[in-house]
Design an enzyme around this catalytic site. Structure first.
Site, PDB file in Angstrom:
ATOM      1  CG  ASN A 147      -1.752   1.167   1.148  1.00 10.93           C
ATOM      2  OD1 ASN A 147      -1.795   1.975   0.231  1.00 10.93           O
ATOM      3  ND2 ASN A 147      -2.513   1.213   2.376  1.00 10.93           N
ATOM      4  CD1 TRP A 148       2.921   0.670  -3.280  1.00 15.20           C
ATOM      5  CD2 TRP A 148       3.705   2.438  -4.818  1.00 15.20           C
ATOM      6  NE1 TRP A 148       3.628   0.182  -4.102  1.00 15.20           N
ATOM      7  CE2 TRP A 148       4.070   1.091  -5.193  1.00 15.20           C
ATOM      8  CE3 TRP A 148       3.984   3.614  -5.532  1.00 15.20           C
ATOM      9  CZ2 TRP A 148       4.882   0.804  -6.258  1.00 15.20           C
ATOM     10  CZ3 TRP A 148       4.783   3.188  -6.367  1.00 15.20           C
ATOM     11  CH2 TRP A 148       5.342   2.077  -6.981  1.00 15.20           C
ATOM     12  CE  LYS A 149      -0.239   3.406   4.568  1.00 12.24           C
ATOM     13  NZ  LYS A 149      -0.628   3.338   5.925  1.00 12.24           N
TER      14      LYS A 149
ATOM     15  N   GLY B  32       1.466   1.867  10.886  1.00 10.19           N
ATOM     16  CA  GLY B  32       2.477   2.970  10.896  1.00 10.19           C
ATOM     17  C   GLY B  32       2.694   3.320  12.348  1.00 10.19           C
TER      18      GLY B  32
ATOM     19  CB  SER C 268       3.738  -2.177  12.309  1.00  9.79           C
ATOM     20  OG  SER C 268       3.492  -0.934  12.482  1.00  9.79           O
TER      21      SER C 268
ATOM     22  N   GLY D  75       2.511  -1.190   4.422  1.00 15.64           N
ATOM     23  CA  GLY D  75       2.697   0.030   3.837  1.00 15.64           C
ATOM     24  C   GLY D  75       4.050   0.641   4.026  1.00 15.64           C
ATOM     25  N   GLY D  76       4.688   1.080   5.052  1.00 12.44           N
ATOM     26  CA  GLY D  76       5.901   1.671   5.331  1.00 12.44           C
ATOM     27  C   GLY D  76       7.136   0.445   4.515  1.00 12.44           C
TER      28      GLY D  76
END
Ligand code: PGA
Length: 259
Positions: free
Chosen positions: A9-11, A174, A214, A235-236
């Site tokens: 998920n690149w956001k 996150g 996370s 994500g990150g």
């Protein structure tokens, strides 16, 4: 058997040119996904660049982070399922907690978005998850069931064959504080039971359920050790090509899910 699915998920990260460079580097590092599914969700503005950089024979699946439920019309700033399909998207995230928290996405909207995704032949990845307040108050199960009932309301079980669920506790996103598998697995079981109840079929057994919040190359194997957890929404840790490639090479080596 459910195929493992790792989704980045690149956001709101990477311009179109940064995205193309990222994907070229990823493709250089990884040529064979060995039978697992790996999805990329660049921002809307980078979908075409990523598609071009991947090329037609790429094993990576292209997806989007959101969609609007109408097909076209006077909806300034919105993007429809047909637009995403036309750009080569195969799947779309629906109801991510950041959409719910910052952009007012409501349970009833997730229902319209899941329906729109299905109508356009996009696999919905429906995100559900409780806040820390919900968890501390002992309301996790209730919140997850409410989100599932609302998002899937009125949808025929046979239409839900392509559905994936991402269980993402909001407090784990996150924060560097992932849920433990002991916290995640019971929720995955609850989701499967709820899908069975909702559909009156064994839908819960067929649907892939990812864990998100996370996830890193260090902890992903702990999640995939459980047959309940079919992959991860990341994500990150998806924003660096080497880090992301490590995630799915660990996923490939871990025991396949047979539940
Ligand atoms: P994170 O994000 O991996 O950075 O916690 C996950 C997500 O929001 O899908």
């Amino acid at each position: 058997m459910r195929t493992r699915f790792i989704v980045g998920n690149w956001k709101m990260n990477k311009t179109a040119s940064e995205a193309a460079a990222f994907v070229r580097e990823l493709a250089r590092q990884v040529t064979d996904l060995g039978g697992i599914h790996v999805g990329l969700t660049p921002p809307f503005t980078a979908l075409q660049a990523v598609r071009d950089a991947l090329g037609p024979a790429s094993p990576f699946l292209l997806g989007a982070q959101n969609l609007y439920w109408e097909d076209k019309g006077a909806f300034t700033g919105e993007i429809s399922g047909s637009m995403l399909k036309d750009l080569g998207c195969r799947f779309v995230l629906v109801g991510h907690s950041e959409r719910r928290q910052f952009f007012g996405d409501q349970d009833s909207w997730t229902n319209k978005k899941v329906l729109a995704a299905i109508r356009h032949g996009l696999q919905p990845i429906l995100c559900v998850g409780e806040t820390l307040q919900d968890r501390d108050a002992g309301n996790t199960d209730q919140v997850i069931q409410r989100q599932l009932h609302a998002a899937l309301w009125g949808i025929e079980p046979q239409a839900l064959g392509s559905l994936t669920i991402a269980y993402e506790p909001v407090w784990a996103i996150g924060t560097g504080r992932a849920a433990s598998p002991d916290q995640a697995v019971p929720v995955h079981r609850l989701i499967r039971r709820t899908l069975d109840e909702l559909s009156g079929t064994d839908l819960g057994h067929q649907v892939r359920i990812l864990y998100g919040g996370s996830v890193t190359p260090t902890n992903i194997a702990d999640f995939l050790f459980s047959e309940e957890i079919d992959g991860a929404l990341v994500g990150g840790a998806c924003l660096d090509p080497a880090c992301f490639a490590t995630l799915f090479s660990v996923a490939l080596r871990s025991t396949p899910s047979t539940a």
